[in-house]
Write an enzyme that holds these catalytic residues in place. Structure first.
Site, PDB file in Angstrom:
ATOM      1  N   ASP A   1       0.855  -1.181   0.000  1.00  0.00           N
ATOM      2  CA  ASP A   1       0.000   0.000   0.000  1.00  0.00           C
ATOM      3  C   ASP A   1       0.895   1.236   0.000  1.00  0.00           C
ATOM      4  OD1 ASP A   1      -1.772   2.082   0.479  1.00  0.00           O
ATOM      5  OD2 ASP A   1      -2.890   1.015   2.022  1.00  0.00           O
ATOM      6  N   VAL A   2       0.775   2.054  -1.037  1.00  0.00           N
ATOM      7  CA  VAL A   2       1.625   3.235  -1.173  1.00  0.00           C
ATOM      8  C   VAL A   2       1.414   4.228  -0.032  1.00  0.00           C
ATOM      9  CG1 VAL A   2       1.998   5.261  -2.651  1.00  0.00           C
ATOM     10  CG2 VAL A   2       1.886   2.991  -3.660  1.00  0.00           C
TER      11      VAL A   2
ATOM     12  N   TYR B   1      -8.801  16.180  -3.535  1.00  0.00           N
ATOM     13  CA  TYR B   1      -8.022  15.568  -4.614  1.00  0.00           C
ATOM     14  C   TYR B   1      -7.305  16.645  -5.430  1.00  0.00           C
ATOM     15  CZ  TYR B   1      -7.072  12.688  -8.760  1.00  0.00           C
ATOM     16  OH  TYR B   1      -6.468  12.020  -9.806  1.00  0.00           O
TER      17      TYR B   1
ATOM     18  N   LYS C   1      -3.248  16.847  -5.856  1.00  0.00           N
ATOM     19  CA  LYS C   1      -2.592  16.743  -7.155  1.00  0.00           C
ATOM     20  C   LYS C   1      -1.841  18.027  -7.520  1.00  0.00           C
ATOM     21  CE  LYS C   1      -3.347  12.533  -8.431  1.00  0.00           C
ATOM     22  NZ  LYS C   1      -2.207  11.591  -8.598  1.00  0.00           N
TER      23      LYS C   1
ATOM     24  N   THR D   1     -10.341   4.400 -17.518  1.00  0.00           N
ATOM     25  CA  THR D   1      -9.778   3.534 -16.488  1.00  0.00           C
ATOM     26  C   THR D   1     -10.920   3.048 -15.586  1.00  0.00           C
ATOM     27  OG1 THR D   1      -9.438   5.277 -14.829  1.00  0.00           O
ATOM     28  CG2 THR D   1      -7.694   4.980 -16.488  1.00  0.00           C
TER      29      THR D   1
ATOM     30  N   THR E   1     -12.917   5.836 -13.865  1.00  0.00           N
ATOM     31  CA  THR E   1     -13.870   6.648 -14.626  1.00  0.00           C
ATOM     32  C   THR E   1     -14.948   5.803 -15.309  1.00  0.00           C
ATOM     33  OG1 THR E   1     -12.481   6.569 -16.624  1.00  0.00           O
ATOM     34  CG2 THR E   1     -12.105   8.395 -15.089  1.00  0.00           C
TER      35      THR E   1
END
Length: 255
Positions: free
Chosen positions: A64-65, A155, A159, A190, A193
């Site tokens: 898990d990042v 988000y 980003k 993806t 989406t």
């Protein structure tokens, strides 16, 4: 295949689907030894299987990042087993959705664990591992990080942070031959989406805003990431590359 990444060791986060999976496949086609990372074994194994069936070299690592210890250990282990790390793609993402006035602190913070903290931990580890021989780090941002996006404030903020963090990392890493660049997608086909694009009206409205008239495909993003990872981009660092069909280049009007 042109062997643009022949024998390079590449680590890709979020490699089980979407842009990460497409990038892993493109890298392998160009001769890289690919290590893909994600939270679930099954999707990773599917990507590895496709790469190996096509004659490429790949392996999967479950991590898990947003877990600093697990992520940095996976990177260190990759470099130990293969002798070095040449390329890191920080692609993993997570987001929450909702209006600011109703957003909890936990929902706000959830946007930063993977996108910002994970990108920092990955970049820091990669810079430590690459300092003797150089390398390329590609961080994935989003059009949400360059344009205000209602209902996605957390988000968008995360980003945006990725972009300026990457510029600072590029400035610090340049003397050691470590290049750090950013790819900025808009809407891409993806799993994230899929729900929106499954609705014909929603898809049509989205495509109307894109000068090229369609949403992006994961392989199109992968090709841009491949370029920045390759020696063809040897004099490019600190750059932000929109791969969005022209979406960010135009002012949205009522027409």
């Amino acid at each position: 295949m042109t062997a643009r990444l022949q024998d390079k060791i590449a680590f890709i986060t979020g490699g089980g689907s979407g842009i990460g999976a497409a990038t892993a496949e493109r890298f392998a086609e160009e001769g890289a030894r690919v290590v893909i990372c994600g939270r679930r074994q099954a999707p990773l194994d599917e990507v590895v299987g496709r790469i190996r069936a096509a004659g490429g070299q790949a392996e999967a690592v479950v991590a898990d990042v947003s877990d600093e210890a697990a992520f940095t250990a996976a990177l260190a282990d990759c470099a130990r087993r293969h002798g070095r790390l040449d390329i890191l793609v920080n692609n993993a993402m997570a987001y929450t959705w909702g209006p600011i006035e109703a957003m909890s602190s936990a929902d706000w913070q959830a946007n930063f664990g993977t996108s910002v903290d994970g990108t920092f931990w990955g970049t820091r580890s990669a810079m430590q591992l690459m300092k003797t021989h150089g390398g390329s780090i590609i961080n994935l941002s989003s059009i949400c990080g360059t344009l205000g996006t209602p209902w996605m404030a957390g988000y968008s903020a995360a980003k945006a942070a990725v972009i300026n963090f990457s510029r600072a990392a590029a400035a610090e890493g340049a003397a050691q031959g470590i290049r750090v660049n950013v790819v900025i997608p808009a809407v891409v086909e993806t799993p994230a989406t899929a729900g929106m694009l499954a609705d014909p009206a929603s898809k049509a409205s989205t495509e109307k805003l894109i000068p090229m008239g369609r949403v992006g495909k994961p392989r199109e993003l992968a090709n841009a990431i491949l370029f920045l990872a390759s020696d063809e981009a040897s004099y490019i660092t600190g750059a932000t590359l929109p791969v969005d069909g022209g979406r960010a280049a135009v002012l949205v009007t009522a027409l």
